[in-house]
Design a protein around this motif. Structure first.
Motif, PDB file in Angstrom:
ATOM      1  N   GLU A 211     102.202 -13.187  15.670  1.00 50.46           N
ATOM      2  CA  GLU A 211     101.598 -14.448  15.227  1.00 50.46           C
ATOM      3  C   GLU A 211     102.504 -15.627  15.523  1.00 50.46           C
ATOM      4  N   GLY A 212     101.997 -16.534  16.388  1.00 52.73           N
ATOM      5  CA  GLY A 212     102.750 -17.735  16.720  1.00 52.73           C
ATOM      6  C   GLY A 212     103.967 -17.502  17.589  1.00 52.73           C
ATOM      7  N   GLY A 213     104.249 -16.235  17.921  1.00 53.55           N
ATOM      8  CA  GLY A 213     105.442 -15.915  18.697  1.00 53.55           C
ATOM      9  C   GLY A 213     106.698 -15.856  17.863  1.00 53.55           C
ATOM     10  N   ALA A 214     106.541 -15.685  16.541  1.00 52.34           N
ATOM     11  CA  ALA A 214     107.706 -15.711  15.643  1.00 52.34           C
ATOM     12  C   ALA A 214     108.694 -14.587  15.957  1.00 52.34           C
ATOM     13  N   ASN A 298     100.675 -18.968  20.938  1.00 51.93           N
ATOM     14  CA  ASN A 298     102.018 -18.401  20.798  1.00 51.93           C
ATOM     15  C   ASN A 298     103.023 -19.437  21.277  1.00 51.93           C
ATOM     16  N   GLY A 299     103.708 -20.068  20.327  1.00 53.84           N
ATOM     17  CA  GLY A 299     104.641 -21.141  20.676  1.00 53.84           C
ATOM     18  C   GLY A 299     105.771 -20.684  21.570  1.00 53.84           C
ATOM     19  N   ASP A 312     103.202 -29.827  34.326  1.00 53.25           N
ATOM     20  CA  ASP A 312     103.072 -30.252  32.928  1.00 53.25           C
ATOM     21  C   ASP A 312     102.186 -29.232  32.211  1.00 53.25           C
ATOM     22  N   VAL A 313     102.770 -28.436  31.341  1.00 55.04           N
ATOM     23  CA  VAL A 313     102.053 -27.353  30.660  1.00 55.04           C
ATOM     24  C   VAL A 313     101.459 -27.882  29.360  1.00 55.04           C
ATOM     25  N   GLN A 314     100.126 -27.794  29.242  1.00 51.79           N
ATOM     26  CA  GLN A 314      99.436 -28.296  28.059  1.00 51.79           C
ATOM     27  C   GLN A 314      98.352 -27.317  27.628  1.00 51.79           C
ATOM     28  N   PRO A 315      98.082 -27.226  26.318  1.00 54.80           N
ATOM     29  CA  PRO A 315      96.903 -26.459  25.907  1.00 54.80           C
ATOM     30  C   PRO A 315      95.655 -27.141  26.429  1.00 54.80           C
TER      31      PRO A 315
END
Length: 365
Positions: A211-214, A298-299, A312-315
């Motif tokens: 979750e979230g890349g934690a 996933n941050g 430029d990487v964007q959601p």
């Protein structure tokens, strides 16, 4: 314009996405409601057990029944849909060998939903010599055209990166007159995306995802494993090219000795490295890389991508699009194209010799 319901269950095997789209099969008129139905633990276990199997093999009939029933239940909530685009559940993909296998019978879904169902999108492409994947690129062209028309993107080549179980990238020139036009789209699978991470979490922690890349964010990547992974011959193959969900099982085996956190971090680094390796095959560096699919939540993955690629990487939400529902919307849009007899894949997206209109149409009886 036709009001279509697109439905998609990807190789992450978390559930079914459903989304309305209004389109003539060329341009997007508007987006509608969406919904998600999660698979139960038993359903997910049955689908996982059938992965890699072909029609007639053990567990496939159960997987097909789960796919149809879950999609039919979700479709009940969309009475406004004039037709349904049904992808089915990919269990195996071997375009140069046995073909491609999406479990689920669209004719049964048509009877259950009481509406026309367009399905089996990939088989004709494979029959004609294509990879059968990815199939979202023509829709990505339509999304770029819509976003520019709405003033949300500059009119310049850009790329969509979908991070589902497998990653795929689409470079699009929105100035092209149609998605099947020469130079409009270049697309291919970049490598494993969420599937190895999800499998790791399921096996080691009995969790569906990091979750979230934690967890990955707390570990350190083993660069030796990543470097060995990137020496795989797949990355030196020119596109179009596609992957089966479990084609890189060696990567999961390689991280076995590592701690949970380091294993997750290594899988994230491999994902980012595979995307960076794929960028060399694009006609030009895109102004922006729009990330869709579950991976954009996933941050740690997003940060790894920003460090690995020059774009430029964007959601994808930065362009006014819904990254959770883009693939479901795609199969609604593709369904309308099939109904109109328009191509859904071409030489620079799947490697098929000429643009092809695949899909089967089943009517309720």
């Amino acid at each position: 314009m036709i009001r279509a319901l697109g439905m998609m269950s990807g190789t992450s095997l978390d559930g079914v996405d459903a989304a309305m789209i209004e389109t003539d099969g060329i341009r997007i008129g508007g987006f509608g409601r969406s919904a998600f139905r999660a698979y139960s633990d038993n359903e997910a276990a049955a689908l996982h057990a059938a992965l890699g199997r072909w029609p007639g093999e053990e567990g496939v009939a159960d997987a097909a029944e789960i796919s149809v029933a879950s999609h039919a239940a979700l479709a009940e909530g969309f009475p406004e849909a004039e037709l349904i685009g049904y992808h089915g559940q990919t269990l195996a993909h071997d375009p140069q060998g046995r073909g491609t296998h999406q479990a689920g019978d669209g004719a049964v879904l048509a009877r259950m939903s009481r509406r026309p169902v367009i399905w089996d999108f990939r088989s004709e492409d494979v029959r004609q010599g294509g990879e059968g994947a990815p199939l979202a690129p023509f829709f990505h062209w339509a999304c770029a055209e819509w976003a520019i028309r709405e003033g949300k993107l500059p009119s310049a080549p850009l790329a969509f990166l979908n991070l589902g179980g497998v990653g795929n990238i689409t470079w699009v020139d929105p100035a092209a007159p149609a998605p099947e036009s020469p130079g409009a789209c270049v697309a291919f699978d970049t490598g494993p995306a969420n599937a190895p991470i999800n499998d790791l979490m399921r096996k080691r922690r009995r969790q569906a995802r990091d979750e979230g890349g934690a967890l990955a964010g707390s570990g350190s990547a083993d660069q030796g494993i990543v470097a060995e992974f990137l020496r795989h011959p797949y990355f030196d193959r020119s596109p179009p090219k596609s992957l089966d969900r479990d084609q890189f099982t060696g990567l999961g085996e390689a991280v076995t000795p590592l701690s949970d956190a380091d294993a997750a971090a290594t899988l994230v680094a491999a994902l980012a490295g595979s995307v960076a390796a794929g960028m060399r095959w694009l006609p030009s560096m895109p102004a922006v890389l729009l990330v869709c699919g579950g991976g954009r939540h996933n941050g740690t993955i997003m940060q790894a991508l920003r460090e690995a690629v020059r774009a430029d990487v964007q959601p994808v939400e930065s362009a006014g699009l819904d990254g959770d529902m883009l693939e479901a919307q795609a199969f609604g849009w593709l369904a309308v194209r099939v109904r109109r007899g328009l191509p859904i894949s071409g030489p620079m997206t799947t490697g098929v010799p000429a643009p092809v209109c695949g899909g089967r149409i089943s009517h309720p009886r």
